[in-house]
Design an enzyme around this catalytic site. Structure first.
Site, PDB file in Angstrom:
ATOM      1  CB  ALA A  13     -46.472 -40.072 -10.085  1.00 52.77           C
ATOM      2  NE  ARG A  14     -43.779 -38.957 -16.513  1.00 49.30           N
ATOM      3  CZ  ARG A  14     -42.750 -39.771 -16.224  1.00 49.30           C
ATOM      4  NH1 ARG A  14     -42.172 -39.713 -15.057  1.00 49.30           N
ATOM      5  NH2 ARG A  14     -42.303 -40.640 -17.115  1.00 49.30           N
ATOM      6  CG  HIS A  59     -37.804 -36.829 -13.136  1.00 50.86           C
ATOM      7  ND1 HIS A  59     -38.767 -36.362 -13.978  1.00 50.86           N
ATOM      8  CD2 HIS A  59     -37.997 -38.181 -13.065  1.00 50.86           C
ATOM      9  CE1 HIS A  59     -39.521 -37.364 -14.417  1.00 50.86           C
ATOM     10  NE2 HIS A  59     -39.062 -38.490 -13.871  1.00 50.86           N
ATOM     11  CD  GLU A 103     -39.402 -32.995 -13.869  1.00 46.56           C
ATOM     12  OE1 GLU A 103     -38.696 -33.654 -14.660  1.00 46.56           O
ATOM     13  OE2 GLU A 103     -40.152 -33.520 -13.031  1.00 46.56           O
ATOM     14  CG  ASP A 110     -55.076 -48.868  -8.874  1.00 47.66           C
ATOM     15  OD1 ASP A 110     -55.980 -48.766  -9.726  1.00 47.66           O
ATOM     16  OD2 ASP A 110     -53.870 -48.985  -9.165  1.00 47.66           O
TER      17      ASP A 110
END
Ligand code: NAD
Length: 314
Positions: free
Chosen positions: A241-242, A289, A271, A173
């Site tokens: 996450a996405r 999701h 989606e 990170d």
């Protein structure tokens, strides 16, 4: 009376807290195209991801709307800057669902490690002995390395669970040099901590036996063909996450070429219509999701929403 429209629902716990504090909570969904004529009847609107709070809707709020709450993390369905410009406060509840998302991540890791997703698809009507042989090369996760890219709320929760299962944890990170994390959830009352130091993304990609992504979404995929190629050939890749954080075409190409043991996906590009090739791929464990969709997480979100709204009007 302060009127709260929970247009995408609210956990009954949150609703009762608000009602006990004297708020009127309306949970009957108003269709998106009917909202412009109704929005001026509410002081607060609570949404998940379905209802969109765009500039044009805010312009119809007639000055009554004071608060927009997003029950969950992302604020992509709300024009935040415009709302604030109009004096409307915008809140979300980012922390309440982290543990539930982390548990789903570990579910996918275990599913791929032991071919659970395939057993569930194939055992009914299948050849027991042949499948027993086929799924006999599973991986034990204890002793292997969990790589985590993005070490915020969910990344930390995943790290703690992975350590609890005997995995070594490596994180990357760029905004975290090191982070002290509690080894046990607060409610257990066990005071034990460890410090995790951030490595580069490349180091984590190369070392991870399972790699999980817990970053915001970006303009382009963080993990594409080049990054996947750097991973171990039998590694597991998880994206909760996405959609779009992983290049799905590059992932499919890698899986088809025998690279990676498998992938666990809770989020998808496009989606609610993910690529069929991902949904029925034998090396992919999927969920629609649902990372934050547990009763505990929704209850915690309801509690947080009630605290925010009651606090705001106090
Ligand atoms: P967070 O903000 O607490 O953590 C995100 C971390 O990513 C931060 O520590 C940040 O420094 C780091 N980061 C930013 N850019 C990076 C980069 N280029 N490389 C590596 N790290 C980087 O967020 P969170 O609450 O942990 O959520 C993480 C993700 O999970 C978000 O995308 C969120 O939308 C998603 N999410 C999914 C579900 C689900 O249902 N699957 C539910 C909740 C959240």
């Amino acid at each position: 009376m302060i009127r709260v429209l929970a247009n995408d629902g609210i956990h009954p716990h949150g609703q009762s807290l608000l009602e006990a504090a004297g708020f009127q909570v309306i949970t009957d969904k108003i269709a998106q195209d009917a909202l412009p004529t109704e929005i001026n009847n509410f002081d607060v609107i609570i949404v998940r991801s379905a209802t969109k709070i765009r500039q044009s809707l805010i312009d119809h709020s007639g000055g009554r709307l004071k608060v927009v709450c997003r029950a969950g993390v992302g604020l992509d369905n709300i024009d935040v800057a415009y709302a604030k410009e109009k004096g409307i406060a915008v809140f979300n509840t980012p922390a309440a669902s982290s543990q539930s998302v982390a548990e789903l991540v570990m579910g996918h890791v275990l599913s791929i490690s032991r071919f659970l997703h395939r057993g569930n698809r194939n055992m009914y009507g299948g050849d027991f002995k042949a499948l027993k042989k086929e799924y006999a090369k599973g991986k034990q996760v204890a002793g292997s390395t969990m790589g985590i890219i993005g070490f915020g709320r969910i990344g930390v929760a995943v790290a703690r669970m992975a350590m609890g299962m005997g995995m070594k944890v490596m994180i990357a990170d760029p905004y975290v040099e090191k982070r002290e994390i509690p080894l046990f959830p607060e409610h257990l009352g066990v005071q034990s901590k460890t410090i995790v130091y951030s490595k580069t993304i490349e180091e984590v990609l190369k070392e991870a036996d399972a790699l999980s992504l817990h970053v915001p979404s970006f303009d382009k995929p963080l993990i594409g063909a080049k990054e996947i190629a750097m991973m171990k050939s039998d590694a597991i890749l998880i994206n909760a996450a996405r959609g779009g954080v992983v290049d799905e075409d590059a992932l499919l190409a890698a899986l088809d070429n025998g690279h990676l043991m498998g992938a666990g996906l809770d989020v998808f590009i496009g989606e609610p219509n993910p690529k069929p090739a991902l949904l029925n791929h034998p090396k992919v464990s999927v969920s629609p999701h649902i990372g934050a969709s547990t009763n505990a997480a929704q209850k915690a979100i309801g509690q947080e929403l009630a605290d925010i709204i009651i606090g705001f009007f106090e």
